[in-house]
Design an enzyme around this catalytic site. Sequence first.
Site, PDB file in Angstrom:
ATOM      1  N   HIS A 199       0.815  -1.213   0.000  1.00  0.00           N
ATOM      2  CA  HIS A 199       0.000   0.000   0.000  1.00  0.00           C
ATOM      3  C   HIS A 199       0.847   1.261   0.000  1.00  0.00           C
ATOM      4  O   HIS A 199       0.333   2.364  -0.056  1.00  0.00           O
ATOM      5  CB  HIS A 199      -0.955  -0.005   1.197  1.00  0.00           C
ATOM      6  CG  HIS A 199      -1.831  -1.230   1.212  1.00  0.00           C
ATOM      7  ND1 HIS A 199      -1.428  -2.401   1.793  1.00  0.00           N
ATOM      8  CD2 HIS A 199      -3.043  -1.466   0.681  1.00  0.00           C
ATOM      9  CE1 HIS A 199      -2.383  -3.304   1.630  1.00  0.00           C
ATOM     10  NE2 HIS A 199      -3.361  -2.770   0.961  1.00  0.00           N
ATOM     11  N   CYS A 246      -0.384  -8.040  -1.161  1.00  0.00           N
ATOM     12  CA  CYS A 246      -1.554  -8.005  -2.025  1.00  0.00           C
ATOM     13  C   CYS A 246      -1.064  -7.758  -3.457  1.00  0.00           C
ATOM     14  O   CYS A 246       0.139  -7.728  -3.701  1.00  0.00           O
ATOM     15  CB  CYS A 246      -2.491  -6.885  -1.548  1.00  0.00           C
ATOM     16  SG  CYS A 246      -4.136  -6.945  -2.319  1.00  0.00           S
TER      17      CYS A 246
HETATM   18  N1  GLN Z   1      -5.320 -11.166  -7.570  1.00  0.00           N
HETATM   19  C1  GLN Z   1      -5.734  -9.856  -7.200  1.00  0.00           C
HETATM   20  C2  GLN Z   1      -4.616  -8.872  -7.450  1.00  0.00           C
HETATM   21  O1  GLN Z   1      -3.489  -9.254  -7.357  1.00  0.00           O
HETATM   22  C3  GLN Z   1      -6.115  -9.816  -5.747  1.00  0.00           C
HETATM   23  C4  GLN Z   1      -6.631  -8.470  -5.345  1.00  0.00           C
HETATM   24  C5  GLN Z   1      -7.210  -8.440  -3.949  1.00  0.00           C
HETATM   25  O2  GLN Z   1      -7.008  -9.311  -3.174  1.00  0.00           O
HETATM   26  N2  GLN Z   1      -7.940  -7.420  -3.613  1.00  0.00           N
HETATM   27  O3  GLN Z   1      -4.850  -7.700  -7.694  1.00  0.00           O
HETATM   28 ZN    ZN Z   2      -5.288  -8.606  -1.485  1.00  0.00          ZN
END
Ligand code: GLN
Ligand code: ZN
Length: 763
Positions: free
Chosen positions: A699, A731
């Site tokens: 983030h 993420c």
């Molecule tokens: N596979 C998605 C990405 O990498 C997962 C996104 C999420 O978990 N919000 O963007």
């Molecule tokens: Zn995520």
Amino acid sequence: MTKCSILGFPRIGASRELKKTVEAYWKKLISDDELADACRHLRNRHWHLQQDAGIDHIPSNDFSMYDQVLDTIAMVGAVPERYNFQDETVDYATYFAMARGNDNAHAMEMTKWFDTNYHYIVPEFESGQQFKLSTTKIFDEFTEAKSLGIMTRPVLLGPISFLMLGKTKDESIEPVDLIEKILPVYKEVLEKLALLGAQWVQIDEPILALDLSDKVIEAFSVAYKDILAMQQRPKICLATYFGSIEDKLPWLTRLSFEMIHLDLVRGPAQLDWIINNWPESMAVSMGLINGRNIWAADLNDCLGKINTVIEKLGSDNVIISSSCSLLHCPVDLDFEDKLDPTIKARLSFARQKLSEIKLLADAAADDCTETIQAQLDANQQMHNRNRDNKTVNNPEVADRLKNLYPEMFDRKQPFIDRKVIQKRFLNLPILPTTTIGSFPQTSDIRKVRAGFKNGSVSQDNYRLAMQDEIQKVITFQEAVDLDVLVHGEPERNDMVEYFAQFLQGFTFTANGWVQSYGSRCVKPPVIFGDVSRPKPMTVQWAKYAQSLTDKYVKGMLTGPVTMLQWSFVREDKPRSETAFQIALAIRDEVHDLQEAGIKIIQIDEPALREGVPLRKADWQQYFDWAIKSFRLSASAVDDQTQIHTHMCYSDFNDIIAHIADLDADVISIEASRSDIELLDVFAEFDYPNEIGPGVYDIHSPRIPPVQEIYDRIAAMLKVLKPDQLWINPDCGLKTRDWPETEAALANMVLAAKSIRQEMPLLS
Ligand code: GLN
Ligand code: ZN
């Protein structure tokens, strides 16, 4: 005549005017006065819409430039010290600084408003916390409406909910301990409203729909006895929503509120309580029109309920209302000119809900006219037609659901055996490195996607552009030496919408925006009928990516619970059934990916946590179907195919056992922002399968140094076994830029390699 109300109207505007204005203000393109003017204009329009629709109790102070909890923070002067607030009243600069941060102070935390997708600003309380009336917004808006000839019912977030939604920095006090300090401000507000001529006020206490401790209940009673005893105050409608408060009604109705509002959509069983126990001296506000969804109500069913209550209490003591504020539904269906007319006929946005509410109030009166009866009949017929419509109720889908059998929810062998098979088959190094799926979404990619959508980019050119991007992403991942690669998701604008567009049973609105936080809006897909998958959705991209490399490329899908949670869901079927339908569609895709040679498949479920019901008593039922639907989507493959899942939050202490029940071979989770708690979870719970707690925070653009990642992995190895740990970011990387992504992943791989080498020493 039976009266009617709503608890709040969406403030963004039918064309997202609020978003545009506020963002222009942030960019300094418009002045304070212009901002204030634009907001006044919106309020004016919304009040008139309600007045024209015939709403009797029209709310004011439901408007907000950012968030109603932030408005309350400003109202009671609970501005955290770091914003250096010393004036009499909170100005725009301070207000928006709390929401978004400024050069000197970071923003306040934001979190989900109960089980909605709306996010509020979390109040922060200090131990020496003082409160002082610090805005005039609630008075100004009341007066503003009054000068337009509209007598409104101002809305206040109640003191108990306000405190309980906040956090104290100092562990020695709980937010609710501050009730005595905050109460004088609330009393001052009520007294002033009365002086201004307000007859009613709506005090929202949504916290009542949660499990509450005796201490909180006691604080609630004491506070409201005090408020209700005031000499000069408007009549109070105590509003509850998002669930049943049946367990609290016995004591709550003994407090002498003039009116209590109940959410009869989420808590239909409260109807019996009203009929059997409601005190004569109190009015009931029946929340019958769903403020959380977009479907036209079953008006005849609602009317039946209203009439039984009126029979008991008399029509003077009954008011017809929305279940909660209409904040959570889009503004106006009239703007949807591209929707299939049979679907459009079934919908109702905020503006249409006003008419539904008014119609019910009119129909409940003794003199139900012919025009009203005709509207009720039309509504009945619409619901009947819907039931027989094959695109809504598809017999093939029903058949498939009927024929589910227990083995479809399980992989062939238990994880311990799969682990051995997968180890042999995939032959990955220990502490394998991977990413979560998306890579940076450059403006070039977005342009091509938009062009393809509006027809200016041909199918072939679109495919070539996406393939170029996939190639770039694969080449980079090979160069940096990641172990399990991804194709980077360039073709996806949104992880739910992308899949929804290929699935039968989903449709999209042109303008169905709902506020998510601040100026941010989302436009959830609409599940209008049985869901099925006519053809593969992602196979060509995954196959192409896999053809470019000898390493494994993970197939990337969105799971059934997340698809459901981030859409408007039909109400003529239980959520669980729709979840199973989506699960079957994904199951087919998983199967096809395996057939196409993909050996690792990830099914993302970032929304599993937010679907958890507000009351503990409802958890088990939710997890039963949520977990089953994930397992149904994941279990059509051979044991050697490795199923991953991903969730982006870290507070899963209380649901870790359920997460283990998903039986995904590997899960990646967010962890980098709250290390310590995470390690505690795994110290206590022996997580059985493989897991990759994020080793750095995506983030932020900050590049995590190798040593930092190394230390984090070493810490994880204290609670997780080396042969169960994966190394990955928190993420997806789609919001990041390429340079920082390259540097961060290079460091991540280096850290993993160096810890692999030292592994014997560490144990
Ligand atoms: N596979 C998605 C990405 O990498 C997962 C996104 C999420 O978990 N919000 O963007
Ligand atoms: Zn995520």
